[in-house]
Each structure stands twice: as C-alpha cells, then as structure tokens.
Design an enzyme around this catalytic site. Structure first.
Site, mmCIF file in Angstrom:
data_model
loop_
_atom_site.group_PDB
_atom_site.id
_atom_site.type_symbol
_atom_site.label_atom_id
_atom_site.label_comp_id
_atom_site.label_asym_id
_atom_site.label_seq_id
_atom_site.Cartn_x
_atom_site.Cartn_y
_atom_site.Cartn_z
ATOM 1 N N TRP B 66 0.851 -1.125 -0.026
ATOM 2 C CA TRP B 66 -0.043 -0.070 -0.023
ATOM 3 C C TRP B 66 1.105 1.487 -0.026
ATOM 4 O O TRP B 66 2.109 1.096 0.302
ATOM 5 C CB TRP B 66 -1.074 0.058 1.272
ATOM 6 C CG TRP B 66 -0.320 -0.125 2.776
ATOM 7 C CD1 TRP B 66 0.677 -0.557 2.929
ATOM 8 C CD2 TRP B 66 -1.254 -0.056 3.610
ATOM 9 N NE1 TRP B 66 0.812 -0.676 4.379
ATOM 10 C CE2 TRP B 66 -0.201 -0.256 4.819
ATOM 11 C CE3 TRP B 66 -2.547 0.067 4.216
ATOM 12 C CZ2 TRP B 66 -0.690 -0.531 6.144
ATOM 13 C CZ3 TRP B 66 -2.876 0.108 5.226
ATOM 14 C CH2 TRP B 66 -2.315 -0.166 6.424
ATOM 15 N N ASN B 67 0.085 2.170 -0.267
ATOM 16 C CA ASN B 67 1.016 3.470 -0.459
ATOM 17 C C ASN B 67 0.199 4.722 0.194
ATOM 18 O O ASN B 67 -0.756 4.718 0.313
ATOM 19 C CB ASN B 67 0.975 4.067 -1.955
ATOM 20 C CG ASN B 67 1.738 3.009 -2.945
ATOM 21 O OD1 ASN B 67 2.592 2.747 -2.588
ATOM 22 N ND2 ASN B 67 0.779 2.409 -3.612
ATOM 23 N N HIS B 78 -10.325 15.779 -12.505
ATOM 24 C CA HIS B 78 -11.007 16.087 -11.104
ATOM 25 C C HIS B 78 -12.407 16.992 -11.228
ATOM 26 O O HIS B 78 -12.744 17.368 -12.428
ATOM 27 C CB HIS B 78 -10.126 16.925 -10.595
ATOM 28 C CG HIS B 78 -10.073 18.105 -11.059
ATOM 29 N ND1 HIS B 78 -9.110 18.514 -12.047
ATOM 30 C CD2 HIS B 78 -10.355 19.500 -10.576
ATOM 31 C CE1 HIS B 78 -8.879 19.746 -12.132
ATOM 32 N NE2 HIS B 78 -9.633 20.368 -11.517
ATOM 33 N N ASP B 80 -14.953 19.948 -9.919
ATOM 34 C CA ASP B 80 -14.984 21.248 -9.450
ATOM 35 C C ASP B 80 -16.377 21.399 -8.532
ATOM 36 O O ASP B 80 -17.523 21.481 -9.337
ATOM 37 C CB ASP B 80 -14.855 22.600 -10.521
ATOM 38 C CG ASP B 80 -13.230 22.642 -10.674
ATOM 39 O OD1 ASP B 80 -12.500 21.864 -10.251
ATOM 40 O OD2 ASP B 80 -13.059 23.644 -11.513
ATOM 41 N N HIS B 84 -15.477 26.297 -5.207
ATOM 42 C CA HIS B 84 -13.928 26.418 -5.708
ATOM 43 C C HIS B 84 -13.869 27.982 -6.043
ATOM 44 O O HIS B 84 -12.727 28.342 -6.089
ATOM 45 C CB HIS B 84 -13.747 25.499 -6.818
ATOM 46 C CG HIS B 84 -12.447 25.724 -7.599
ATOM 47 N ND1 HIS B 84 -11.288 25.651 -6.914
ATOM 48 C CD2 HIS B 84 -12.078 25.564 -8.676
ATOM 49 C CE1 HIS B 84 -10.359 25.886 -7.717
ATOM 50 N NE2 HIS B 84 -10.680 25.866 -8.889
HETATM 51 MN MN LIG Z 1 -10.407 22.398 -10.986
#
Ligand SMILES: [Mn+2]
Ligand SMILES: [Mn+2]
Lengths: 262, 262
Positions: B66-67, B78, B80, B84
């Site tokens: 695992w990390n 991603h 928003d 934001h």
């Molecule tokens: Mn963004």
C-alpha cells in the site's frame, strides 16, 4: 431505434433526477478526524488525512479556494484491489488503475448482523448466518457485493476503533463464511462498516485475515468504512464504487453510492 | 411487486455485467507524471501527485502492499464544486461533501469541436456551435453535463499543457456559450479534456474565467482532464462522477465513468 440498454440508461437518469431512484451516500466524511488503521509499530503506517489550504479568495488566489491533501490508499471509506494482498499480487488487472471499469458498478446484498455485533464486538459472520439470510431473501446471485451491516458506523470514534491492549475488537467474517462467499457464491467483493474487511482479531484465524487472503486471491474487492448500510434493502441496491485511477494503486479512498428503488 | 425503478436498477446491473451497457473510463491515470495546473508564481500552487510506498510484502508489511500519497483537490481528472470559485462561496451545499449525491450520476451530451481546436489551440466554443449541434441532435435537456470534445487528451504532455511565454494556449468556452448553457439550457456542469474548464487565455475574457465564474455562481459543477470523449455518443451517456467526500472540499480527483448503450 431505441435499444433496451438505451431505455435503461434513460430510465436511470430520470429516476435519479425524479427521486424514484434514491442515491444513498455510503461514505464517511474525510477529515483530519477520520479514524485510520493502526498497525503494530514495526510495520509501515497509513497516513491519516491531512489538508493544506492553497488559497481562499485571498492574495494566494484571488478568486478561488482549494487545498492540497495527503492520505493513504486505505484511509476513510476506501476500496481494496487484489494487489493489496500478497495472494493477489500476480493476478492480471489487480490494481485500481487496471481493474475492469465495469466492476465499479455492481449489485449488492446486505446481510444484517448488527444485533449479534452489539452483543459481541468480535462477532464473526457464519455460514449459518448467510444460509438464514438466503432462506428469507433467496440465494445470493453471482458477482454481487456482499455488504455486512454491523451498525459499527453509528459508534463513537473510540468505540468504532475499539482498541484494547491486544488490538482492535471489531466484527468481520469467519474463514468459512469467506470461503463460502468466494467459492460457492462467486461474490464480487466484501464491504464492511469497520476499518478492515477482516475482524479486528483476524490475525488469530486460519488463514490469518481470511477476507483479505481469499477475496484478493480470487481477484475480488473490498470496501471499508461504509456508512448507512441500515438504509439499504437486503437485495436490489446497485453500488457505485469507482476508485481513483492511481498508477499501480493497491486501493483508494472513494465515494461509494448506492442506487436504491423507493 | 417490482416497481419500475427496481426493474431499471436490475436492467442496469445486468446490462453492465453482460456488456450491453459499456462502462467507458473517462479518467487519466494518476501518477507523478500527471500534468498539473501552473499559476503565476505569486499564487499558491496545486500539488502534483506524489506517492510514498508504505510496504510491499516486506518487513514493513509482510503480506500487504500500500501507499500514502499527496495530491491537490484539482490534480488529474477532477471535479470542481461551486465553492472552488468566489462566485459560489455563499451557496448552500457548495462543497464536495455537501453537494447532493444524486448530482453525481447524471446524463450528458457531447459537443465535438475537435476539428476547430486542431486548427486553433485557443478555440472558444460559440453559441453557434451549440445551435448547430442542437439542429442535428435536438435541444440540450435540463441538468445534463455538457462535455466538450477537443481531442486535447490525445496530445503529448507538452502539447497538452501548451504553455508559451504568455501562458497556456488551450481551448474552452466563450462567455456567451457559458451564459447560454447556464441560463438557457440549465446545464448540470461543464466537462473538458483540458486542465481547466476555462480556456488557457480565459483571463482575457469578460468576465475572466467565464466557466468558473458563471457555472459555480449557479451552483453547478466542472470536470477536467477527461479522456475518451471520442468514445461517447452525442447523447444518451450517463456520467458517474462522484468526488471524494472531503470535509469542506473545493473539488477532488475522482474516477469518471460513462455508461453507454451499445
Ligand atoms: Mn479544478
Ligand atoms: Mn484497505
């Protein structure tokens, strides 16, 4: 020509927008207070969630607010990929970035052992529990998530972690139950309210950590730190559980949603 | 009695498992090579993806790999949220943890301006482009994601970022197109292949950054760094885009899936 699949997707979108299909959030809020797994001190530790503000409509970013954050692949509500465990390390497509995306939307059954767990924090799901569930709700179909309702998510953080001198005392599945779900029911994966898919004392079972050992050996998945399992029907929910596409990742925090017909 | 909603969910699960509903992954792989937004040096910067191995079936964790990782809320593919941007800061339910979960599964239209963008990296989607699309495919229904196909995701990292002395040169929407989608079409949000929902030179538009300014003012969402938009039909796809449940989070890396009828 509108295919049946097209109609299904249209009905899905309309049902969600109109409310006849409920979207139940099964996810813990990720914050610095999110409880994390603590291993014996000789082992590497997973990071709690840490956040650093980049800007908030200020001189660091005049019109925008955003954060950097640090977390482990196994902090908060998260997904376990087969590569997380040594038994899954040589399988094909065993990481979060290579697992088939179709596996991230799958139906679920919910088995309620909350009463047993209230009486015994070390309760282990038995094959008899599963058979009793099936007597009422029918045989668990192949490739269904098996979600274990323990009501553990309703506890205070201290009682949720439930650590004593000899480690955590939290419920999970017995070795026999895991074998049954993997070998006899072709389960898609195992989802729990607790921090691990295995019980807190599962190092004492044979094999140790049977859920991790056997589900991941079979190329199947885990979901941990789920909430709101008491809001799901025993059958019929569809689970959306799509991990971050971390290169070679062993797991990932994620948003887990259940789609439920009202 | 089986309700229509139950039947829809059953058909969805069967369609995905059986392949009549394709699950298209719209997500970039998250790695240290994932390109990130670079702002002028006086501003706070979002973190690239950094990973630290905790154990790999070794003395740090005998049976598990695992990390830990560090990332920003706006790194890689991603989401928003309205908070934001300063125009969305006072809205209700404007963060990734408070936005309604039903908003995370919604239908989409895909508008293809890839030819225009190949000729002009600063290309801005126009109202005329949208009207031409509608002449062919019908009026954009309310609460649909509007996904802008530019084929930007097929570029090399250098050409993807496309920075020159005066900043990034990447396509996006014109102010008029954003106003039209928000005011006249009640769009659910705006999704792009590039790093931002706005064009690289959108600081020169009025208002500056119209997609951020106007979509978030309306409580609507953004998706960035999408891939595989060329694999989607102009209408009919359902988008699964469920951000991490970061407390007060402004956005989040996430797995974005499209469900498509074949
Ligand atoms: Mn963004
Ligand atoms: Mn885990």
């Amino acid at each position: 020509m509108t295919s049946q699949a097209s109609q299904t997707l249209q009905s899905l979108a309309q049902g969600i927008a109109g409310g006849s299909i409920r979207t139940v959030d099964l996810t813990q809020t990720l914050s610095p207070d999110t409880p994390t797994l603590v291993l014996p001190p000789e082992f590497g530790q997973c990071s709690p969630f840490k956040v650093e503000e980049i800007s908030r409509y200020d001189e660091r970013g005049v019109a925008w607010y955003w954060n950097n954050f640090t977390v482990s692949e196994h902090t908060g509500t998260h997904f376990d990929a087969p590569v997380h465990w040594v038994t899954g390390k040589d399988l094909d497509n065993n990481c979060v970035d290579t697992a088939p995306p179709a596996d991230f939307v799958a139906p679920a059954v919910v088995i309620d052992v909350s009463k047993q767990c209230a009486a015994d924090p070390d309760y282990l799901l038995t094959v008899a529990d599963i058979e009793a569930w099936e007597a009422e709700h029918g045989r668990i179909p192949p490739r269904h998530w098996v979600l274990l309702r323990t009501d553990w998510s309703k506890r205070s953080v201290e009682d949720y972690v439930n650590r004593r001198d000899d480690g955590a005392h939290t419920p999970g599945p017995s070795t026999e139950a895991v074998k049954f779900l993997v070998d006899e029911r072709d389960a898609h994966g195992f989802g729990v309210e607790t921090i691990g898919t295995d019980a807190g004392q599962a190092h004492l079972l044979k094999p140790a950590y049977p859920a991790h050992t056997l589900f991941h050996a079979a190329g199947r998945y885990g979901l941990q730190c789920l909430e709101n399992l008491d809001k799901l029907p025993p059958t019929g929910a569809v689970i959306v559980a799509a991990p971050l596409k971390i290169q070679g990742g062993s797991g990932s925090p994620l948003r887990v949603l259940a789609l439920v017909a009202d």
